[in-house]
Design an enzyme around this catalytic site. Structure first.
Site, PDB file in Angstrom:
ATOM      1  N   GLN A 112       2.398  -6.162  -3.069  1.00 28.21           N
ATOM      2  CA  GLN A 112       2.632  -6.118  -1.617  1.00 28.21           C
ATOM      3  C   GLN A 112       3.882  -5.281  -1.331  1.00 28.21           C
ATOM      4  O   GLN A 112       4.146  -4.339  -2.056  1.00 28.21           O
ATOM      5  CB  GLN A 112       2.741  -7.535  -1.023  1.00 28.21           C
ATOM      6  CG  GLN A 112       1.422  -8.304  -1.011  1.00 28.21           C
ATOM      7  CD  GLN A 112       1.085  -8.981  -2.316  1.00 28.21           C
ATOM      8  OE1 GLN A 112       1.917  -9.588  -2.948  1.00 28.21           O
ATOM      9  NE2 GLN A 112      -0.162  -8.876  -2.735  1.00 28.21           N
TER      10      GLN A 112
ATOM     11  N   ASP B 152       0.805  -1.228   0.000  1.00 25.63           N
ATOM     12  CA  ASP B 152       0.000   0.000   0.000  1.00 25.63           C
ATOM     13  C   ASP B 152       0.836   1.275   0.000  1.00 25.63           C
ATOM     14  O   ASP B 152       0.418   2.306   0.519  1.00 25.63           O
ATOM     15  CB  ASP B 152      -0.963   0.031   1.206  1.00 25.63           C
ATOM     16  CG  ASP B 152      -1.773  -1.236   1.294  1.00 25.63           C
ATOM     17  OD1 ASP B 152      -2.257  -1.686   0.246  1.00 25.63           O
ATOM     18  OD2 ASP B 152      -1.909  -1.787   2.400  1.00 25.63           O
TER      19      ASP B 152
ATOM     20  N   ALA C 291      -3.421  -8.207  -4.026  1.00 26.54           N
ATOM     21  CA  ALA C 291      -2.924  -6.852  -4.275  1.00 26.54           C
ATOM     22  C   ALA C 291      -4.083  -5.952  -4.701  1.00 26.54           C
ATOM     23  O   ALA C 291      -5.024  -6.413  -5.336  1.00 26.54           O
ATOM     24  CB  ALA C 291      -1.873  -6.881  -5.374  1.00 26.54           C
ATOM     25  N   GLY C 292      -3.999  -4.705  -4.334  1.00 29.91           N
ATOM     26  CA  GLY C 292      -5.006  -3.738  -4.782  1.00 29.91           C
ATOM     27  C   GLY C 292      -4.278  -2.484  -5.210  1.00 29.91           C
ATOM     28  O   GLY C 292      -3.863  -1.690  -4.382  1.00 29.91           O
ATOM     29  N   HIS C 293      -4.061  -2.355  -6.497  1.00 30.84           N
ATOM     30  CA  HIS C 293      -3.318  -1.203  -6.998  1.00 30.84           C
ATOM     31  C   HIS C 293      -4.293  -0.183  -7.554  1.00 30.84           C
ATOM     32  O   HIS C 293      -5.061  -0.494  -8.452  1.00 30.84           O
ATOM     33  CB  HIS C 293      -2.328  -1.656  -8.075  1.00 30.84           C
ATOM     34  CG  HIS C 293      -1.247  -2.543  -7.520  1.00 30.84           C
ATOM     35  ND1 HIS C 293      -0.446  -3.336  -8.302  1.00 30.84           N
ATOM     36  CD2 HIS C 293      -0.837  -2.750  -6.247  1.00 30.84           C
ATOM     37  CE1 HIS C 293       0.414  -3.978  -7.518  1.00 30.84           C
ATOM     38  NE2 HIS C 293       0.179  -3.652  -6.284  1.00 30.84           N
TER      39      HIS C 293
ATOM     40  N   PRO D 189      -9.519  -0.830   8.092  1.00 30.29           N
ATOM     41  CA  PRO D 189      -8.689   0.337   8.430  1.00 30.29           C
ATOM     42  C   PRO D 189      -7.237  -0.104   8.550  1.00 30.29           C
ATOM     43  O   PRO D 189      -6.950  -1.173   9.087  1.00 30.29           O
ATOM     44  CB  PRO D 189      -9.222   0.791   9.806  1.00 30.29           C
ATOM     45  CG  PRO D 189     -10.184  -0.227  10.260  1.00 30.29           C
ATOM     46  CD  PRO D 189     -10.461  -1.196   9.142  1.00 30.29           C
TER      47      PRO D 189
ATOM     48  N   LYS E 191       2.250   2.125  -5.161  1.00 32.91           N
ATOM     49  CA  LYS E 191       3.050   1.724  -6.332  1.00 32.91           C
ATOM     50  C   LYS E 191       2.264   1.859  -7.627  1.00 32.91           C
ATOM     51  O   LYS E 191       2.822   2.179  -8.662  1.00 32.91           O
ATOM     52  CB  LYS E 191       3.462   0.242  -6.236  1.00 32.91           C
ATOM     53  CG  LYS E 191       4.258  -0.118  -5.052  1.00 32.91           C
ATOM     54  CD  LYS E 191       4.441  -1.616  -4.957  1.00 32.91           C
ATOM     55  CE  LYS E 191       3.205  -2.383  -4.554  1.00 32.91           C
ATOM     56  NZ  LYS E 191       2.716  -2.183  -3.207  1.00 32.91           N
ATOM     57  N   GLY E 192       0.946   1.571  -7.552  1.00 32.74           N
ATOM     58  CA  GLY E 192       0.121   1.526  -8.758  1.00 32.74           C
ATOM     59  C   GLY E 192       0.238   2.792  -9.578  1.00 32.74           C
ATOM     60  O   GLY E 192       0.541   2.756 -10.775  1.00 32.74           O
TER      61      GLY E 192
ATOM     62  N   VAL F 182       2.440  14.279  -3.914  1.00 32.78           N
ATOM     63  CA  VAL F 182       1.869  15.300  -3.013  1.00 32.78           C
ATOM     64  C   VAL F 182       0.342  15.352  -3.107  1.00 32.78           C
ATOM     65  O   VAL F 182      -0.273  16.309  -2.663  1.00 32.78           O
ATOM     66  CB  VAL F 182       2.480  16.697  -3.300  1.00 32.78           C
ATOM     67  CG1 VAL F 182       3.946  16.737  -2.907  1.00 32.78           C
ATOM     68  CG2 VAL F 182       2.318  17.084  -4.780  1.00 32.78           C
TER      69      VAL F 182
HETATM   70  P1  IMP Z   1      -2.420 -12.844   2.019  1.00 36.88           P
HETATM   71  O1  IMP Z   1      -1.445 -12.294   1.034  1.00 36.88           O
HETATM   72  O2  IMP Z   1      -3.851 -12.647   1.624  1.00 36.88           O
HETATM   73  O3  IMP Z   1      -2.106 -14.237   2.420  1.00 36.88           O
HETATM   74  O4  IMP Z   1      -2.250 -11.968   3.361  1.00 36.88           O
HETATM   75  C1  IMP Z   1      -1.069 -12.026   4.148  1.00 36.88           C
HETATM   76  C2  IMP Z   1      -0.732 -10.646   4.720  1.00 36.88           C
HETATM   77  O5  IMP Z   1      -0.345  -9.785   3.667  1.00 36.88           O
HETATM   78  C3  IMP Z   1      -1.901  -9.945   5.422  1.00 36.88           C
HETATM   79  O6  IMP Z   1      -1.376  -9.160   6.479  1.00 36.88           O
HETATM   80  C4  IMP Z   1      -2.455  -9.044   4.344  1.00 36.88           C
HETATM   81  O7  IMP Z   1      -3.142  -7.933   4.880  1.00 36.88           O
HETATM   82  C5  IMP Z   1      -1.162  -8.614   3.665  1.00 36.88           C
HETATM   83  N1  IMP Z   1      -1.333  -8.223   2.257  1.00 36.88           N
HETATM   84  C6  IMP Z   1      -1.497  -9.021   1.186  1.00 36.88           C
HETATM   85  N2  IMP Z   1      -1.579  -8.295   0.061  1.00 36.88           N
HETATM   86  C7  IMP Z   1      -1.450  -7.014   0.413  1.00 36.88           C
HETATM   87  C8  IMP Z   1      -1.388  -5.778  -0.315  1.00 36.88           C
HETATM   88  O8  IMP Z   1      -1.470  -5.724  -1.550  1.00 36.88           O
HETATM   89  N3  IMP Z   1      -1.232  -4.648   0.431  1.00 36.88           N
HETATM   90  C9  IMP Z   1      -1.093  -4.683   1.772  1.00 36.88           C
HETATM   91  N4  IMP Z   1      -1.118  -5.787   2.497  1.00 36.88           N
HETATM   92  C10 IMP Z   1      -1.280  -6.952   1.828  1.00 36.88           C
END
Ligand code: IMP
Length: 405
Positions: free
Chosen positions: A209, A13, A39-41, A289, A16-17, A396
């Site tokens: 990640q 988070d 991932a959520g970009h 959150p 990067k996206g 910014v």
């Molecule tokens: P998993 O990847 O779903 O197995 O989650 C393992 C850990 O990685 C957890 O703490 C998730 O919240 C965190 N996590 C997985 N993908 C992301 C991401 O893209 N951003 C932030 N945290 C992530």
């Protein structure tokens, strides 16, 4: 021609996206090398937010080829939904290619992810619940299903061969249909990337990640199940270390973490709330959150080393506007002894915090680092000292254009 990497250097988070979206203009191919739809970009274009989970963050550049590498685990239904959403806004999705070595996330992976979390009880990791861990477990156990297996046989046959079973016929049918529809996107992933490397194409590798969630070097066991660090780009695409050029690390100007596990600089008071509020710190995938804290220089230096960074980018500097003093964690101590990042999970960890003067002037319109308030420049200067790699850009604001160099 060398391939450059952009990756997150904290707990994901980092933003990067939008950086990949910006840099993609200078590349011919953008490739994801690990992770899945955990991932959520997000990219903000004309105040509209586009959330991507598995497709590389370069979709807004019509001439860029988009590649999902062999180190990823792909949920066929999520990918189809994402391609559908992109096609609906006029994006050509035929240029999205999936490596035949990528593994398929199946319904039972999602079920097993939830069950494993329940079993962990108070030690739950707080996964995204998308079946990522179990899919990687099956890959390593040599019982996973690759896209190569699907194109060679039906999914049921492939599963039968590997002794797996589905939870429900309905799920089975859904994945089968989704996987079949993706067949036109599946390519020999090793040939694909090497043809382009050899053909002089400019290639950008997009991390998912963050370095501190790496399965080997992050805050284990509170990590994701793949190698998120720069070395993961080589194994995730089948390319050698000598093909890598620049390694650009993205750091948020403070720290956040979603899910459980160590976050040494976490603020449990109003300042943490303020960071969450000002930064809109809620998970892209889960809506949870995010935990917030000051920039952690001990963790950051560790990430520089893990990745062999050549350059850094700092995001969301504007979120710190309005803090009278801005903190920076500069040391860890355990039992009176100075320790490195390996001490992050120690129950009696003590952190040393350096405080710098803040700034109150809005910075959203600054386009040059030189135009930032003096105290913001001093903060960046301090970050650069601790990172010991050049900071080439600072964000910014949320919009594509809100960047200072
Ligand atoms: P998993 O990847 O779903 O197995 O989650 C393992 C850990 O990685 C957890 O703490 C998730 O919240 C965190 N996590 C997985 N993908 C992301 C991401 O893209 N951003 C932030 N945290 C992530």
């Amino acid at each position: 021609m060398k391939a450059d990497i952009i990756l997150g250097c904290q707990w994901g988070d980092e933003g990067k996206g939008r950086i990949v979206d910006l840099y993609a203009a200078d590349y011919d191919v953008v490739a994801r090398f690990g992770g899945g739809d955990n991932a959520g970009h997000s990219i903000v274009v004309d105040s509209q937010e586009l959330a991507l989970r598995i497709v590389p963050s370069a979709v807004m550049h019509p001439d860029v080829e988009l590649f999902i590498g062999g180190g990823t685990v792909v949920n066929p239904q999520t990918l189809l939904d994402e391609l559908g959403r992109l096609a609906a806004i006029g994006i050509d999705t035929s240029r999205v290619k999936i490596s035949d070595r990528a593994h398929v996330v199946l319904p039972h992976h999602v079920t097993r992810d939830a069950a494993a979390e329940r079993e962990r009880g108070s030690g739950a990791i707080g996964t995204t619940g998308r079946g990522i861990g179990p899919a990687y477990v099956d890959r390593v156990a040599r019982s996973g299903i690759r896209f190569a297996d699907i194109s060679n046989a039906t999914l049921r046959q492939a599963q039968g061969d590997k002794g797996q079973s589905f939870d429900g016929a309905q799920d089975d049918k859904g994945v089968l249909d989704a996987a079949r529809r993706l067949a036109p996107h599946v390519v020999d992933g090793v040939e694909y990337i090497h043809e382009r490397l050899g053909g002089g194409k400019r290639i950008l590798l997009e991390g998912a990640q963050g370095a501190l969630l790496d399965v080997g070097y992050g805050t284990y066991p509170y990590v994701t199940s793949s190698h998120t660090i720069a070395g993961g780009a080589c194994t995730g695409l089948g390319i050698g270390p000598g093909t890598i050029g620049r390694v650009i690390g993205v750091f948020k100007a403070y720290c956040t973490r979603v899910g459980a596990g160590p976050l040494p600089s976490e603020l449990h008071d109003e300042r943490g709330e303020q960071l969450r509020r000002q930064g809109g710190e809620f998970g892209t995938v889960t809506g949870r959150p995010r935990r917030c804290g000051w920039f952690d220089a001990v963790a950051a230096r560790y990430a520089v080393a893990l990745n062999g960074l050549t350059n850094a980018i700092v995001t969301k500097l504007d979120v710190l506007t309005g803090f009278e003093r801005v903190g920076l964690v500069t040391s860890y101590r355990v039992g009176g002894r100075s320790v490195g990042f390996s001490g992050a999970g120690e129950p009696d960890l003590q952190i040393g915090v350096e405080e710098l003067p803040g700034w109150s002037e809005p910075i959203a319109d600054c386009r040059r680092i030189a135009d930032l308030p003096a105290t913001a420049r001093a903060y960046l200067q301090r970050l650069q000292e601790v990172l010991n790699v050049p900071i080439e850009m600072v964000s910014v604001g949320r919009e594509r254009s809100q960047l200072a160099r």
